[in-house]
Design a protein around this motif. Structure first.
Motif, PDB file in Angstrom:
ATOM      1  N   ASP A  59       0.938  -1.161   0.001  1.00 46.34           N
ATOM      2  CA  ASP A  59      -0.011   0.018  -0.104  1.00 46.34           C
ATOM      3  C   ASP A  59       0.798   1.118  -0.171  1.00 46.34           C
ATOM      4  O   ASP A  59       1.861   1.134   0.766  1.00 46.34           O
ATOM      5  N   THR A  60       0.645   2.259  -0.954  1.00 45.68           N
ATOM      6  CA  THR A  60       1.348   3.422  -0.966  1.00 45.68           C
ATOM      7  C   THR A  60       0.785   4.469   0.009  1.00 45.68           C
ATOM      8  O   THR A  60       1.382   5.583  -0.063  1.00 45.68           O
ATOM      9  N   ARG A  61      -0.374   4.198   0.573  1.00 41.30           N
ATOM     10  CA  ARG A  61      -1.320   5.349   1.390  1.00 41.30           C
ATOM     11  C   ARG A  61      -0.284   5.998   2.410  1.00 41.30           C
ATOM     12  O   ARG A  61       0.542   4.987   3.126  1.00 41.30           O
ATOM     13  N   GLY A  62      -0.327   7.049   2.393  1.00 42.73           N
ATOM     14  CA  GLY A  62       0.733   7.803   3.588  1.00 42.73           C
ATOM     15  C   GLY A  62       2.225   7.943   3.273  1.00 42.73           C
ATOM     16  O   GLY A  62       2.897   8.756   4.024  1.00 42.73           O
ATOM     17  N   SER A  63       2.392   7.458   2.313  1.00 45.61           N
ATOM     18  CA  SER A  63       3.808   7.502   1.880  1.00 45.61           C
ATOM     19  C   SER A  63       4.219   8.617   0.792  1.00 45.61           C
ATOM     20  O   SER A  63       3.380   8.924   0.093  1.00 45.61           O
ATOM     21  N   ASP A  64       5.472   9.301   0.833  1.00 46.60           N
ATOM     22  CA  ASP A  64       5.680  10.225  -0.164  1.00 46.60           C
ATOM     23  C   ASP A  64       6.458   9.485  -1.465  1.00 46.60           C
ATOM     24  O   ASP A  64       6.253   9.732  -2.538  1.00 46.60           O
ATOM     25  N   LEU A  65       7.267   8.723  -1.084  1.00 44.44           N
ATOM     26  CA  LEU A  65       7.849   7.573  -1.845  1.00 44.44           C
ATOM     27  C   LEU A  65       7.577   6.568  -1.393  1.00 44.44           C
ATOM     28  O   LEU A  65       7.809   5.997  -0.196  1.00 44.44           O
ATOM     29  N   MET A  66       7.320   5.425  -2.276  1.00 50.84           N
ATOM     30  CA  MET A  66       7.228   4.065  -1.771  1.00 50.84           C
ATOM     31  C   MET A  66       8.380   3.121  -2.519  1.00 50.84           C
ATOM     32  O   MET A  66       8.668   3.091  -3.760  1.00 50.84           O
ATOM     33  N   LEU A  67       9.239   2.559  -1.794  1.00 52.32           N
ATOM     34  CA  LEU A  67      10.517   1.685  -2.312  1.00 52.32           C
ATOM     35  C   LEU A  67       9.613   0.051  -2.409  1.00 52.32           C
ATOM     36  O   LEU A  67       9.275  -0.308  -1.161  1.00 52.32           O
ATOM     37  N   THR A  68      10.256  -0.597  -3.397  1.00 59.31           N
ATOM     38  CA  THR A  68      10.109  -2.116  -3.375  1.00 59.31           C
ATOM     39  C   THR A  68      11.309  -2.592  -3.705  1.00 59.31           C
ATOM     40  O   THR A  68      11.975  -2.237  -4.532  1.00 59.31           O
ATOM     41  N   LYS A  69      11.713  -3.465  -2.885  1.00 54.82           N
ATOM     42  CA  LYS A  69      13.153  -4.205  -3.081  1.00 54.82           C
ATOM     43  C   LYS A  69      13.134  -5.023  -4.457  1.00 54.82           C
ATOM     44  O   LYS A  69      12.124  -6.066  -4.221  1.00 54.82           O
ATOM     45  N   THR A  70      13.750  -5.119  -5.445  1.00 50.98           N
ATOM     46  CA  THR A  70      13.931  -5.972  -6.381  1.00 50.98           C
ATOM     47  C   THR A  70      15.453  -6.476  -6.547  1.00 50.98           C
ATOM     48  O   THR A  70      16.027  -6.040  -5.920  1.00 50.98           O
TER      49      THR A  70
END
Ligand SMILES: Cc1cc2nc3c(=O)[nH]c(=O)nc-3n(C[C@H](O)[C@H](O)[C@H](O)COP(=O)(O)OP(=O)(O)OC[C@H]3O[C@@H](n4cnc5c(N)ncnc54)[C@H](O)[C@@H]3O)c2cc1C
Ligand code: SF4
Ligand code: SF4
Ligand code: SF4
Ligand code: SF4
Ligand code: FES
Lengths: 266, 334, 277
Positions: free
Chosen positions: B151-162
């Motif tokens: 969920d990206t709610r509340g984040s300014d940037l969202m990181l996902t490790k790939t």
């Protein structure tokens, strides 16, 4: 385990108890506190060395008043807490049905005297790792000790979980909640935190039965049990009194003797 | 939305440059057995291998102890001073999606009605960098309360490790600015499908069944029985990302002092106790009930938001091992 | 944005000793600009502070029709109230507010009003009583029933006399049995019993009741007997408060915040709330 369950179940069916406080399997396989009101719930009852919560803490809950007789499955810390509570006139002999399990056998204590004997025969040696830690702190200079404790205590959020988890912190109104005058600063800032921990440790000096529940409950990982442990060791070495081993009052800090070796008290 | 990539080898430099430019970076850090959001001074301090921090990062915007204002006494006059806004931006780095959703709730709670000066002062100066969960434990239940582990709610940037690095979703203007300021760490990339990097969080209860039952749950007869192990330590609330309750207290000497607000909780007996001694919530079971109903009913009525985000902290931290999941299931079962 | 916790600086213009441990303070704004922007309505409350001790919640006991000052009446109960009681005329204290909802006195136009108060429950009603008396033409009969433990415990003694002398107010004062003095001219007996005796009509009448919980509990059945409807009975709630603005959580009764949804509430609404007050 079946022996324990059978016995307890008999206590229910013969009307001796209507509430049993024990343990059931917790999240990591260790025991978690459990309250049984009917024998058919007892299949979940367990007891082993991983049942560490001190169940004596629950005895002050007003919710328990409605039960006519309560049984309690006591680990070693709980037994000591019960003795200390008796010595402080918080509970009376025969008020609770007290069981423990030793060498796979269920023991029912006939009275507090029996607990006293059991505790005397089984008193463990202090944990060497803890002693080493204490030694290490003692060997520091005053300034280093000050730094150590101010650093550790700065993360205290004053949730008082340590107090809530302690079977011997039973005061109706804790000193930190007395506000006329406000003895202890409430905001979790340096000074207030220091005051709180001094108050807590001093009020448990010679009363702390070393169950470790305060430190286990602290969500901030503060080693606050070291403070009470240190004070306890001082009391034991000076007065020979080991808290939670006697059912009669025997408390150094509130005892007056005419032949006291200190002048100020005479 | 814009997408970027930070190569694995660049993330360290990125964090260290944030610190070097004077930003306060709050990130997960190991302290003894647990991981806490703490101020870090270099990337190495960041803990990577953990499910959830012991406490949330809410203290970034709602500290455990915060100055409401200071007062100075000048004879019969008193001079009142507003607190200073923090000089530097704070970056909350690596918060979980449930915590992001919690910040969303906090913003609604503090700013919607009677906007809160102190919260806003910190919130406006904080950049939230979320991190998608690649695993969970049996106490995680975001999916049961309508939040996903990416969920990206509340984040300014969202990181996902790939495999190639951290995939970055730029959610807000604030996030975009940060990326622009540190552009050399970021590479342009197309949108990717995050699914395979995201943990599968099981549903632990049926939220629609709960919704049906909860409105009448105040009079449920099992509150006392289910809460007997609770001894009122308050840890559940202090560590909860959405608990907002506080006390107001002064610390002063003859010359002046500070009026603080400090965390407080409905789990404690004196929370509601009047000076007369009367206590509307006399028993722990009533306090526990208030906690559960506040999370699953009252804030829903107030703001249309459940204020439990399913982070599982209250369960992991409870010394008596009470479980909000078990509690909710007990309510739905009747 | 404004720091809602910053109080107005006020000074104590006048102190009235009402009863043992009960005082009324008349407060004026130190800063004329604050006075200019300040307004309130009957039923609202505020947070009164002694810097270094804390804040205490009291209703505004004076009427909004009396401009230029506010009054509060408080009983010494704890730390802050004790510190407040140590103040002298001219001393500075903090005040923030007004907070909370109000008595809907506009809706009461053309109705009879019955005010019932016990002990320290009169201050919140005094505000609305004066407000209605200052707009006397809007209302029909105004009846006030006020009881205290003893003659000495009655607050606003001078105003009780004034109301007693007004032809357009029916005032009944009572003290608990044993609380009377030799020259006491009012009634003797508990508030619910006196209410029964006075037996005011419920027809087109609004009742506002304030006082200790036990008094309210025993007065309600009498009001129902007299035919009052639940939605025409008003009271004010008192829960522990800290912020006064719906943030700190202390005053919450279920989803209802006494500080912003209350403190004024009808019995009908009260019945819907969880019993946590
Ligand atoms: C809406 C409202 C209106 C009120 N109006 C009046 C009034 O006009 N006159 C009057 O004498 N009293 C009134 N009270 C009660 C008054 O607020 C308390 O008696 C007083 O705050 C306790 O004083 P203390 O701070 O000295 O006590 P302490 O015991 O030192 O209190 C510490 C804190 O507890 C809280 N608190 C304690 N008791 C109460 C209580 N009974 N109600 C609410 N909060 C409490 C306060 O926030 C206070 O800051 C009112 C309460 C409310 C909620
Ligand atoms: S439990 Fe820990 S954080 Fe809470 S008051 Fe005690 S020492 Fe402080
Ligand atoms: S953490 Fe557990 S014991 Fe502590 S107040 Fe919360 S539910 Fe009760
Ligand atoms: S109530 Fe528990 S699970 Fe829900 S948000 Fe708070 S700490 Fe997390
Ligand atoms: S009322 Fe209780 S559960 Fe709700 S926010 Fe406050 S402390 Fe948390
Ligand atoms: S007094 Fe703080 S929420 Fe009502």
């Amino acid at each position: 385990m079946s022996d324990l369950i059978n016995k307890t179940s008999q206590f229910f069916s013969s009307g001796i108890i209507d509430l049993f406080i024990g343990y059931k399997k917790g999240r990591l396989g260790e025991g978690k506190p459990a309250f049984f009101t009917k024998p058919d719930q007892l299949s979940e009852l367990i007891f082993d060395e991983n049942c560490i919560v001190n169940l004596a803490v629950y005895l002050r809950k007003p919710e328990l008043k409605k039960y006519s007789k309560i049984g309690i499955l006591a680990n070693f810390g709980t037994l000591r807490a019960l003795l200390q509570l008796a010595a402080e006139n918080q509970i009376t002999d025969g008020q609770y049905l007290i069981l423990t399990v030793a060498d796979g056998k269920v023991l029912e204590f006939a009275n507090l005297k029996a607990i006293e004997e059991y505790v005397a025969n089984n008193l463990p040696k202090p944990n060497p790792e803890r002693l080493a830690l204490l030694k290490e702190i003692e060997s520091k200079s005053r300034e280093e000790r000050w730094d150590f404790w101010t650093r550790e205590l700065s993360s205290c959020i004053r949730c008082y979980a340590c107090r809530a988890a302690c079977p011997l912190c039973y005061c109706e109104q804790c000193l930190v909640e007395c506000n006329q005058p406000q003895w202890v600063g409430v905001p979790p800032t340096g000074l207030g935190n220091l005051e709180w921990h001094i108050v807590r440790a001093m009020h448990l000096a010679g009363r702390c039965i070393s169950c470790g529940e305060c430190e286990a409950a602290c969500p901030m990982e503060i080693p606050l049990g070291l403070l009470t442990q240190k004070l306890n060791m001082t009391i034991i070495s000076n007065f020979g009194q080991i808290p939670g081993t006697k059912r009669e009052p025997d408390y150094a800090l509130s005892t007056f003797k005419v032949d006291d070796k200190e002048n100020f008290i005479r | 939305m814009e997408y970027k990539l930070i190569k694995l080898e660049k993330i360290q430099e990125f964090i260290n440059s944030l610190i070097a430019t004077g930003k306060q970076v709050l990130a997960p850090k190991q302290k003894k057995e647990k991981v806490f959001f703490s101020l870090i001074h270099s990337f190495e301090e960041i803990a990577m291998d953990y499910i959830q921090t012991a406490f949330s990062a809410k203290s970034a915007v709602f500290p455990k102890c915060e100055e409401l204002y200071t007062f100075e006494k000048n004879g019969k006059e008193t001079i009142l001073n507003n607190p200073q806004a923090p000089e530097n931006d704070t970056i909350v780095f690596g918060m979980r999606p449930c915590d992001g959703a919690a910040f969303d709730y906090l913003a609604t709670f503090f700013l919607k009605e009677n906007p809160d000066y102190h919260f806003k002062m910190r919130y406006d100066n904080t950049i939230f960098v979320g991190l998608t969960c690649s695993s969970g434990d049996e106490f995680c239940f975001c999916s049961s309360v309508g939040i996903s582990p990416s969920d990206t709610r509340g984040s300014d940037l969202m990181l996902t490790k790939t495999e190639n690095g951290y995939y970055v979703e730029i959610i807000t203007e604030k996030g975009k600015k940060l990326v622009e300021q540190f552009a050399n760490f970021f590479e342009q990339i197309e949108q990717i499908d995050k699914t395979k990097y995201v943990a599968n969080i099981q549903k632990r209860f049926d939220s629609s069944a709960l919704k049906e039952k909860i409105s009448g749950a105040f009079d449920w007869e099992r509150w006392e029985e289910t809460s007997l192990p609770c001894f009122g330590c308050g840890t559940c609330a202090f560590s909860c990302p959405t608990c907002t309750c506080f006390d107001i207290q002064d610390e002063a000497n003859l010359l002046g002092g500070t009026r603080y607000r400090i965390w407080d909780t409905c789990a404690l007996g004196i929370f509601t106790k009047h000076a007369s001694g009367h206590n509307p919530r006399e028993k722990q079971s009533e306090r526990w009930r208030n906690r559960i109903l506040h999370k699953f009913l009252y804030t829903d009525e107030q703001f249309g938001i459940l204020s439990c985000v399913g982070c599982g902290r209250c369960i992991r931290n409870c010394p008596a091992e009470l479980s909000i999941i078990e509690q909710v299931n007990a309510i739905t079962e009747g | 944005m404004e720091n809602m916790y910053l109080p107005y600086r006020m000074f104590i213009e006048k102190i009235t000793e009402e009863a043992p441990l009960v005082r009324t303070y008349r407060l004026k704004f130190k800063n004329p600009a604050d006075e200019e922007k300040f307004s309130f309505k009957a039923g609202q409350f505020g947070e009164y502070s002694i810097f270094g001790e804390g804040e205490s919640t009291f209703c505004i006991a004076s009427s909004p029709t009396r401009k230029g000052y506010i009054e509060c009446t408080f009983r010494v109960a704890g730390r802050v109230t004790k510190a407040l009681a140590n103040c002298e005329e001219g001393d500075e204290i903090g005040f923030r507010g007004p907070y909370g909802n109000t008595f809907p006195i506009d809706d009461w136009k053309g109705k009879n009003l019955l005010f019932i108060a016990g002990g320290i429950g009169l201050p919140p009603l005094r505000c609305v009583i004066w407000n209605c008396l200052d707009l006397r033409e809007n209302y029909r009969d105004i009846t006030i029933l006020y009881g205290a433990r003893s003659v000495n415990d009655l607050v606003y003694k001078h105003e009780l006399e004034e109301w007693n002398n007004r032809p357009d107010v029916n005032l009944f004062t009572t003290v608990d049995p044993g609380g009377e003095t030799p020259n006491w001219k009012g009634k003797v007996g508990f508030v619910p019993a006196i209410l029964k005796e006075v037996s005011p009509s419920s027809d087109n009448t609004i009742a506002a009741v304030c006082g200790p919980p036990i008094m309210i509990k025993l007065t309600l059945p009498v009001l129902f007997e007299l035919g009052f409807k639940e939605e025409n009975i008003f009271t004010t709630l008192e829960n522990r408060m800290k912020c006064g603005i719906g943030k700190c959580g202390h005053c919450a009764v279920g989803p209802y915040y006494v500080c912003k949804d209350g403190p004024v509430i009808t019995y009908k609404e009260l019945k819907e709330l969880p019993q946590e007050y």
